[in-house]
Design a protein around this motif. Structure first.
Motif, PDB file in Angstrom:
ATOM      1  N   TYR A   1       4.664   3.794   2.325  1.00 36.77           N
ATOM      2  CA  TYR A   1       5.916   4.279   1.755  1.00 36.77           C
ATOM      3  C   TYR A   1       6.347   5.564   2.450  1.00 36.77           C
ATOM      4  O   TYR A   1       5.644   6.575   2.408  1.00 36.77           O
ATOM      5  CB  TYR A   1       5.740   4.522   0.264  1.00 36.77           C
ATOM      6  N   GLN A   2       7.482   5.510   3.142  1.00 36.83           N
ATOM      7  CA  GLN A   2       8.052   6.679   3.806  1.00 36.83           C
ATOM      8  C   GLN A   2       9.463   6.876   3.245  1.00 36.83           C
ATOM      9  O   GLN A   2      10.434   6.347   3.773  1.00 36.83           O
ATOM     10  CB  GLN A   2       8.113   6.455   5.323  1.00 36.83           C
TER      11      GLN A   2
ATOM     12  N   PRO B   1       0.823  -1.224   0.000  1.00 35.37           N
ATOM     13  CA  PRO B   1       0.000   0.000   0.000  1.00 35.37           C
ATOM     14  C   PRO B   1       0.853   1.268   0.000  1.00 35.37           C
ATOM     15  O   PRO B   1       1.847   1.356   0.726  1.00 35.37           O
ATOM     16  CB  PRO B   1      -0.803  -0.132   1.295  1.00 35.37           C
ATOM     17  N   ALA B   2       0.465   2.220  -0.812  1.00 40.42           N
ATOM     18  CA  ALA B   2       1.253   3.439  -0.995  1.00 40.42           C
ATOM     19  C   ALA B   2       1.429   4.215   0.298  1.00 40.42           C
ATOM     20  O   ALA B   2       2.455   4.882   0.500  1.00 40.42           O
ATOM     21  CB  ALA B   2       0.592   4.324  -2.051  1.00 40.42           C
ATOM     22  N   GLU B   3       0.455   4.139   1.213  1.00 38.64           N
ATOM     23  CA  GLU B   3       0.545   4.920   2.450  1.00 38.64           C
ATOM     24  C   GLU B   3       1.655   4.426   3.381  1.00 38.64           C
ATOM     25  O   GLU B   3       2.054   5.132   4.313  1.00 38.64           O
ATOM     26  CB  GLU B   3      -0.792   4.899   3.199  1.00 38.64           C
TER      27      GLU B   3
ATOM     28  N   TYR C   1      10.546   1.581   3.876  1.00 36.22           N
ATOM     29  CA  TYR C   1       9.386   1.012   4.565  1.00 36.22           C
ATOM     30  C   TYR C   1       9.714   0.660   6.015  1.00 36.22           C
ATOM     31  O   TYR C   1       9.142  -0.262   6.583  1.00 36.22           O
ATOM     32  CB  TYR C   1       8.885  -0.225   3.816  1.00 36.22           C
TER      33      TYR C   1
ATOM     34  N   THR D   1       6.307   7.266  -5.862  1.00 42.46           N
ATOM     35  CA  THR D   1       5.911   6.179  -4.970  1.00 42.46           C
ATOM     36  C   THR D   1       5.943   4.859  -5.735  1.00 42.46           C
ATOM     37  O   THR D   1       5.413   4.775  -6.842  1.00 42.46           O
ATOM     38  CB  THR D   1       4.492   6.424  -4.427  1.00 42.46           C
TER      39      THR D   1
END
Length: 286
Positions: free
Chosen positions: A50-51, A46-48, A110, A63
């Motif tokens: 990704y930090q 999930p893209a959220e 991540y 992303t």
């Protein structure tokens, strides 16, 4: 200043650069398929989650998604294998560095950042500057010497800065903490289980680790005839680490081959020699 520049650009045989190039780029292909295949799973993460690392934020890198991850994977696999042949060292070298750099951003954004890839990334960044090099070539190259020296510095900085980080975040108490005991509980091997029961041995090992890492820069002050023994000690340290807690540091070990006279290892020439002498041996035996 002149002495520092002579040390930094100390020439090496071009055959050593050719061998190092083959080792490094071949490892990149192995890394993609054997050592870190889990990076491909980020195609569907999930893209959220990704930090991006700081460098990823500064460069406004996209992303990761299926298109990006799989494009980087297949391009990097193909180009690293091509670069391992030594052809087009600049064009292929810069392409592999850029793609592997992005691959590492994808891998390490991540929540977990490995420090065993510093030397390998530096090697990928400097190899394109070394120019053409042929296996077995004895011609000396200052550009090649610089590429190897910078990689060596990165390898040693990995050790030295690891000690600084331990003392910075763990303080002097790190030396007498239960760090190794916790690692053995989490991922210890049969050997580690038997070593861990020896009173005081793990604490002594932690003192030894810090001492080894802080003194690692002395490898550059060791006379050349003893330096290979020092590097062998480095490898034995990682062999023991792997045998106890299965941490391999494979990328770091590959970068550390920059210390070795790789031009002396020529398996293709050896096979050719064996093939050429085999008929003569058979004829004399008949």
């Amino acid at each position: 200043m002149d002495a520092a520049m002579r040390w930094l650009f100390a020439p090496v045989p071009k055959g050593r650069i050719a061998a190092f190039r083959t080792v490094v780029y071949s490892f990149v292909a192995l890394d993609l398929t054997v050592f870190t295949p889990w990076v491909r799973s980020h195609a569907n993460t999930p893209a959220e989650l990704y930090q991006p690392l700081l460098i990823g934020r500064l460069l406004h890198l996209p992303t990761p998604g299926p298109a990006l991850v799989w494009t980087v994977f297949w391009l990097l696999l193909a180009l690293s294998l091509a670069a391992a042949t030594g052809r087009a060292p600049r064009a292929l070298g810069w392409a592999v560095f850029a793609l592997y750099f992005e691959w590492m951003i994808i891998a390490m954004s991540y929540g977990k950042v490995d420090h065993d890839r510093v030397g390998l990334l530096v090697a990928l960044a400097v190899l394109p500057t070394a120019g053409l090099a042929r296996h077995g070539a004895t011609e000396m190259s200052e550009k090649g010497g610089w590429a190897l020296r910078v990689t060596q510095i990165a390898v040693i900085c990995t050790y030295f800065l690891a000690a600084i980080a331990k003392l910075r975040f763990g303080g002097i108490d790190w030396l007498t903490s239960a760090v190794l005991a916790q690692a053995i509980i989490r991922r210890g091997t049969w050997l580690a289980d038997h070593i861990a029961v020896v009173p005081g041995l793990l604490i002594a090992a932690q003192f030894g680790i810090i001492l080894f890492e802080l003194l690692s820069p002395l490898i550059f002050a060791v006379p050349q005839k003893w330096r290979n023994w020092g590097v062998a000690f480095f490898y034995s340290f990682h062999l023991m680490t792997f045998s106890m807690i299965t941490i391999s540091f494979a990328p770091h070990l590959v970068a550390m081959t920059s210390f070795l006279p790789l031009e002396k290892v020529r398996p293709i020439a050896w096979l050719r020699h064996r093939t050429a002498t085999r008929p003569a041996v058979a004829e004399s035996g008949g």
